[in-house]
Design a protein around this motif. Structure first.
Motif, PDB file in Angstrom:
ATOM      1  N   PHE A   1       0.763  -1.135   0.014  1.00 38.25           N
ATOM      2  CA  PHE A   1      -0.080   0.153  -0.014  1.00 38.25           C
ATOM      3  C   PHE A   1       0.914   1.102   0.082  1.00 38.25           C
ATOM      4  O   PHE A   1       0.571   2.198  -0.626  1.00 38.25           O
ATOM      5  N   LYS A   2       1.939   1.198   0.891  1.00 38.15           N
ATOM      6  CA  LYS A   2       2.916   2.463   1.018  1.00 38.15           C
ATOM      7  C   LYS A   2       3.312   2.871  -0.233  1.00 38.15           C
ATOM      8  O   LYS A   2       3.639   3.994  -0.787  1.00 38.15           O
ATOM      9  N   THR A   3       4.145   1.544  -1.051  1.00 33.31           N
ATOM     10  CA  THR A   3       4.757   1.732  -2.199  1.00 33.31           C
ATOM     11  C   THR A   3       3.826   2.080  -3.378  1.00 33.31           C
ATOM     12  O   THR A   3       4.020   2.966  -3.933  1.00 33.31           O
ATOM     13  N   ASP A   4       2.646   1.771  -3.413  1.00 29.94           N
ATOM     14  CA  ASP A   4       1.816   1.874  -4.601  1.00 29.94           C
ATOM     15  C   ASP A   4       1.201   3.605  -4.148  1.00 29.94           C
ATOM     16  O   ASP A   4       0.910   4.200  -5.376  1.00 29.94           O
ATOM     17  N   VAL A   5       1.387   3.927  -3.015  1.00 32.44           N
ATOM     18  CA  VAL A   5       0.784   5.485  -2.727  1.00 32.44           C
ATOM     19  C   VAL A   5       2.239   6.248  -3.192  1.00 32.44           C
ATOM     20  O   VAL A   5       1.944   7.292  -4.042  1.00 32.44           O
ATOM     21  N   ALA A   6       3.290   5.918  -2.752  1.00 32.35           N
ATOM     22  CA  ALA A   6       4.700   6.840  -3.121  1.00 32.35           C
ATOM     23  C   ALA A   6       4.630   6.792  -4.780  1.00 32.35           C
ATOM     24  O   ALA A   6       5.176   7.837  -5.388  1.00 32.35           O
ATOM     25  N   MET A   7       4.044   5.927  -5.245  1.00 30.46           N
ATOM     26  CA  MET A   7       4.424   5.732  -6.807  1.00 30.46           C
ATOM     27  C   MET A   7       3.556   6.517  -7.775  1.00 30.46           C
ATOM     28  O   MET A   7       3.779   6.939  -8.858  1.00 30.46           O
ATOM     29  N   MET A   8       2.595   7.128  -6.950  1.00 32.89           N
ATOM     30  CA  MET A   8       1.903   8.203  -7.765  1.00 32.89           C
ATOM     31  C   MET A   8       2.480   9.472  -7.921  1.00 32.89           C
ATOM     32  O   MET A   8       1.980  10.542  -8.269  1.00 32.89           O
ATOM     33  N   GLY A   9       3.456   9.684  -6.938  1.00 27.79           N
ATOM     34  CA  GLY A   9       4.450  11.005  -7.226  1.00 27.79           C
ATOM     35  C   GLY A   9       5.802  10.613  -7.639  1.00 27.79           C
ATOM     36  O   GLY A   9       5.915   9.531  -8.158  1.00 27.79           O
ATOM     37  N   LYS A  10       6.885  11.559  -7.025  1.00 23.59           N
ATOM     38  CA  LYS A  10       8.005  11.318  -7.215  1.00 23.59           C
ATOM     39  C   LYS A  10       8.671  10.381  -6.163  1.00 23.59           C
ATOM     40  O   LYS A  10       9.057  10.767  -4.996  1.00 23.59           O
ATOM     41  N   MET A  11       8.777   9.091  -6.369  1.00 18.24           N
ATOM     42  CA  MET A  11       8.743   8.014  -5.403  1.00 18.24           C
ATOM     43  C   MET A  11      10.336   7.971  -4.782  1.00 18.24           C
ATOM     44  O   MET A  11      11.464   8.138  -5.328  1.00 18.24           O
ATOM     45  N   GLY A  12      10.253   7.606  -3.496  1.00 23.20           N
ATOM     46  CA  GLY A  12      11.446   7.366  -2.809  1.00 23.20           C
ATOM     47  C   GLY A  12      11.184   6.409  -1.564  1.00 23.20           C
ATOM     48  O   GLY A  12      10.278   6.115  -1.410  1.00 23.20           O
ATOM     49  N   PHE A  13      12.347   6.215  -0.985  1.00 27.00           N
ATOM     50  CA  PHE A  13      11.924   5.123   0.296  1.00 27.00           C
ATOM     51  C   PHE A  13      12.758   5.844   1.434  1.00 27.00           C
ATOM     52  O   PHE A  13      13.929   6.547   1.275  1.00 27.00           O
ATOM     53  N   ASP A  14      12.435   5.323   2.631  1.00 26.77           N
ATOM     54  CA  ASP A  14      13.063   5.688   3.747  1.00 26.77           C
ATOM     55  C   ASP A  14      12.734   4.958   4.857  1.00 26.77           C
ATOM     56  O   ASP A  14      12.125   5.157   5.891  1.00 26.77           O
ATOM     57  N   ILE A  15      13.340   3.906   4.654  1.00 29.76           N
ATOM     58  CA  ILE A  15      13.068   2.518   5.491  1.00 29.76           C
ATOM     59  C   ILE A  15      14.319   1.799   5.726  1.00 29.76           C
ATOM     60  O   ILE A  15      15.552   2.210   5.002  1.00 29.76           O
ATOM     61  N   VAL A  16      14.653   0.835   6.483  1.00 29.41           N
ATOM     62  CA  VAL A  16      15.797   0.274   6.773  1.00 29.41           C
ATOM     63  C   VAL A  16      15.533  -1.202   5.759  1.00 29.41           C
ATOM     64  O   VAL A  16      14.787  -2.069   6.242  1.00 29.41           O
ATOM     65  N   VAL A  17      16.188  -1.068   4.691  1.00 27.85           N
ATOM     66  CA  VAL A  17      16.090  -2.297   3.608  1.00 27.85           C
ATOM     67  C   VAL A  17      16.573  -3.499   4.155  1.00 27.85           C
ATOM     68  O   VAL A  17      15.619  -4.466   3.733  1.00 27.85           O
ATOM     69  N   ASP A  18      17.472  -3.356   4.965  1.00 32.99           N
ATOM     70  CA  ASP A  18      17.969  -4.504   5.613  1.00 32.99           C
ATOM     71  C   ASP A  18      16.956  -5.406   6.303  1.00 32.99           C
ATOM     72  O   ASP A  18      17.033  -6.664   6.510  1.00 32.99           O
TER      73      ASP A  18
END
Ligand code: GLA
Length: 736
Positions: A586-603
């Motif tokens: 859900f979070k990624t799909d929402v970010a995708m409608m704008g200029k997408m980025g991430f701010d999470i601990v990928v690990d």
């Protein structure tokens, strides 16, 4: 108005958008500014004053504008200038003025006469109309400019006030625009309130007689409580698909003031400009004052068309590199806050590569030594690398990024200072504060005095220094967390103190101008403790902005819905973070409608979540042009429905992407009927497929073929439900 106009029997000057006609056979003097759909027409009254005759759908036969007035049966306009193009104060005016001044001799009256108008092509599609007004007694000239962007149906307007008097004059009010909308007391204003993490909350209200004022007195983080953008519907509240609506906003990153006055004739006067609160401005003999621009666009076919026009205009002319590409990124702010070191960051940089984004963005906390930036209460202003956290400097991080095929960006907040900093102690005179008052802090910090050229140099050098030391630096996040308290400048003279709010913003633009001269295209994100500062004045220097620190995706559905009326998606940064309880999908799909980025601990992502994100980024890369440059159609309004649905259609209509998000989590809520799509080619066959499918799940729609005709008349059901709260569909033209 009709009585005034019926008396007009003088030689005419009609300045049409493409050419200047010095004299036509019409009985009225008309000046008109045209875009593809609209005409804004002014008329000269018998006192030689220029008033608004009409703003709306362009007439096919321009000679018929002069017939408009006799069909209005308005009440009495005692001053004959209720509809003035730029209402002067102090003479016969009875309503809110656009301009208010004191002349050299102390006289406070102003009366503006129409002198001439001229329209020239600035570049293909763009025409500039200059209208010269002159005081009837004093040597004061007011030039009004209307820049018409023909295809986009957007007009920018601003004013130049020329002091040709024998000495200085004082400006007390100096609006950028004074629009007059006819409309039988039936105006619906949509404006936005906000605060930290609560930006862009819309309110729609029917305007009543009197004046509704929306303004900011915050100085720097000027939009914290409200932005200057607004909509006015005429006749009834417009929807995305129907209704007459005007959208507008001031291109100014400081105090603004918007006034909406329903006048005694039931028409709406809209004034917008720099807030004149505590801002008297001295204009010396021979000098001119240029107001910021105000942009506006009128649509008779709803908010959707207005916003698509604004997006096109923004991408073509306003947002820095608006037609260019953008970088997806991994930010470390929420992953680490201030708590990081070189090792941790290098790991995050590797993670950025693993995730598949373009850039790693190092946020706050990398600077300050005597006053290390380990929290928000110290170090601001001391822009040298913190030796303890980063003993090998930024360079080694840039190199690690290069090795990992990602670019490197960095956070700065160069307009600000913590009292706990070397800068504060070395240059107390650079800080905005009242000498006799206790300091008052916003996020433990104070604002530097950008009216001072030394401070401007300092800020330019902060940025320039970063690029000089790290030529491969690829991105800047420019933050601005504090408002201005205790407005006083050590640099300005006593009688210039009221100019501080204005000179601050002018100083800021000077710095940004210098930065852009040297680094024309480096992407920069405009941030202000979230969305505390965004407007088209600033966006000439920035590629994107940070809408809010609130990244809860459900909140963002609503917030981005509103921002996207005024700004194109390529400019609206949207990150996947830990805010909100929704799934990573859900979070990624929402970010995708704008200029997408991430701010999470990928690990820390489970394997399937990582795989999902990686795939979503690939999908984004494939469709980024559609999202950034395509036409946005809003299909289901989240404020009124159980779900939000919107789509972007590529300019060539060959690809489209449809985002659907559940916003009501009560029993059985979701999409029960097909959602009609928009903007497609009816004759084309499109393959419809759900993308961003979580690993192990089946797509809801798997490569089904429909005609554009079907998709727009019947639609498609994304089957949004609590089990599938977000569904992203990709459309590809397979034949036409
Ligand atoms: C502001 C910004 C955040 C983050 C912090 C850092 O609040 O909005 O994104 O950069 O500052 O201090």
């Amino acid at each position: 108005m009709s009585s005034t106009l019926s008396n007009l029997k003088k030689c005419c000057i009609m300045a049409m958008v493409t050419f200047l006609i010095p004299c036509l056979s019409y009985s009225q003097k008309l000046v008109s500014v045209n875009t593809e759909t609209n005409a804004l027409v002014f008329t000269v009254n018998e006192n030689n004053e220029l008033n608004t005759l009409y703003f709306g759908d362009k007439l096919k036969n321009s000679s018929e504008y002069e017939l408009i007035a006799k069909h209005y049966k308005q009440g009495t306009d005692y001053s004959e200038i209720y509809n003035s193009i730029y209402t002067p104060a102090g003479s016969k005016n009875l309503l809110e003025p656009a301009i208010n001044i004191t002349h050299t001799d102390g006289n406070t009256s102003l009366s503006l006469e129409y002198i001439n108008a001229e329209t020239n092509e600035v570049e293909p599609n763009v025409h500039l109309t200059k209208i010269v007004l002159q005081d009837k007694v004093y040597d004061l000239e007011v030039d009004l400019f209307f820049k018409a962007y023909y295809k986009e149906d957007v007009i920018e307007t601003w004013t130049e006030i020329h002091n040709n008097e024998k000495g200085g004059i004082r400006l007390h009010k100096f609006a950028s625009v004074n629009l007059y909308l006819y409309g039988d007391n039936d105006f619906w204003l949509t404006h936005y309130s906000g605060d930290w993490a609560q930006e862009m909350r819309p309110e729609e209200t029917r305007l009543s007689h009197g004046i509704k004022v929306l303004d900011s007195k915050l100085g720097t983080r000027a939009n914290l409580f409200q932005p200057s953008v607004f909509m006015v519907s005429i006749g009834k509240p417009a929807t995305d698909n129907e209704g007459t609506v005007l959208m507008g906003g001031l291109e100014w990153s400081g105090n603004f003031r918007n006034e909406f006055e329903v006048d005694p004739l039931n028409n709406l006067r809209i004034l917008s400009g720099i807030n004149n609160y505590a801002s008297d401005f001295e204009l010396k003999k021979g000098e001119a004052f240029t107001t910021p621009k105000f942009w506006f666009s009128l649509s008779r076919t709803g908010k959707g068309d207005a916003s698509r026009n604004i997006h096109n205009w923004a991408r073509n002319y306003k947002v820095l590199d608006g037609k260019g590409t953008r970088l997806t990124l991994l930010n470390n702010w929420e992953a680490t806050y201030f708590d990081f070191n070189e090792k941790k960051l290098k790991k995050l940089i590797e993670d950025a590569d693993k995730l598949g984004v373009d850039l790693f963005l190092l946020d706050d906390g990398w600077f300050g030594n005597n006053y290390p930036r380990n929290a928000d209460n110290a170090g601001l202003g001391d822009w040298e690398v913190n030796q303890k956290k980063l003993p090998n400097g930024i360079g080694t991080l840039v190199k690690t990024a290069e090795k990992n095929n990602v670019k490197f960006g960095i956070w700065i907040e160069p307009e600000m200072v913590n009292p706990d900093s070397d800068l504060y102690h070395e240059h107390p005179e650079w800080v905005i504060k009242q000498p006799m008052r206790e300091e008052h802090y916003f996020r433990n910090q104070l604002v530097l005095d950008l009216s001072n050229p030394d401070v401007q140099d300092f800020i330019f050098n902060v940025v320039d220094g970063l690029f000089t030391e790290n030529p491969n630096l690829a991105y800047i996040k420019w933050d601005c967390n504090s408002v201005i308290y205790n407005a006083h400048s050590d640099y300005l003279k006593d009688d210039e103190q009221s100019e501080l709010y204005i000179k601050y913003v002018q100083g800021l633009y000077n710095v940004l101008e210098r930065i852009r001269e040297k680094y024309p295209k480096v992407p920069m994100m405009l941030c202000s403790g979230g969305g505390g500062r965004v407007d088209y004045g600033a966006m000439e220097y920035f590629t994107e902005f940070w809408p809010s620190d609130n990244t809860d995706p459900l909140e963002r559905v609503f917030m981005q819905w509103e921002y996207s009326y005024f700004y194109p998606s390529s400019a609206i940064a949207a990150h996947v973070t830990d805010w909100g309880n929704q799934s990573i999908k859900f979070k990624t799909d929402v970010a995708m409608m704008g200029k997408m980025g991430f701010d999470i601990v990928v690990d820390e992502l489970p394997k399937d979540e990582l795989e999902f994100c990686q795939r979503a980024i690939k999908n984004y890369n494939e469709l980024e042009n559609v999202i950034w440059q395509g036409d946005l159609y809003k299909l289901k309004n989240p404020w009124k429905n159980e779900l939000a649905s919107l789509m972007y259609v590529g300019q060539d209509k060959k690809k489209a992407i449809v985002f659907n998000y559940l916003v009501n989590y009560r029993y059985e809520k979701g999409s029960h009927s097909p959602i009609k799509l928009k903007g497609l080619n009816p004759a084309s066959i499109y393959e419809v497929e759900e993308i961003n499918v979580f690993p192990g799940h089946e797509p809801i729609i798997n490569k089904e073929h429909y005609s554009g005709d079907f998709l727009m008349k019947i639609g498609v059901n994304p089957k949004v439900s609590s089990g599938h709260p977000s569904v992203v569909l990709r459309l590809k033209e397979v034949s036409n």
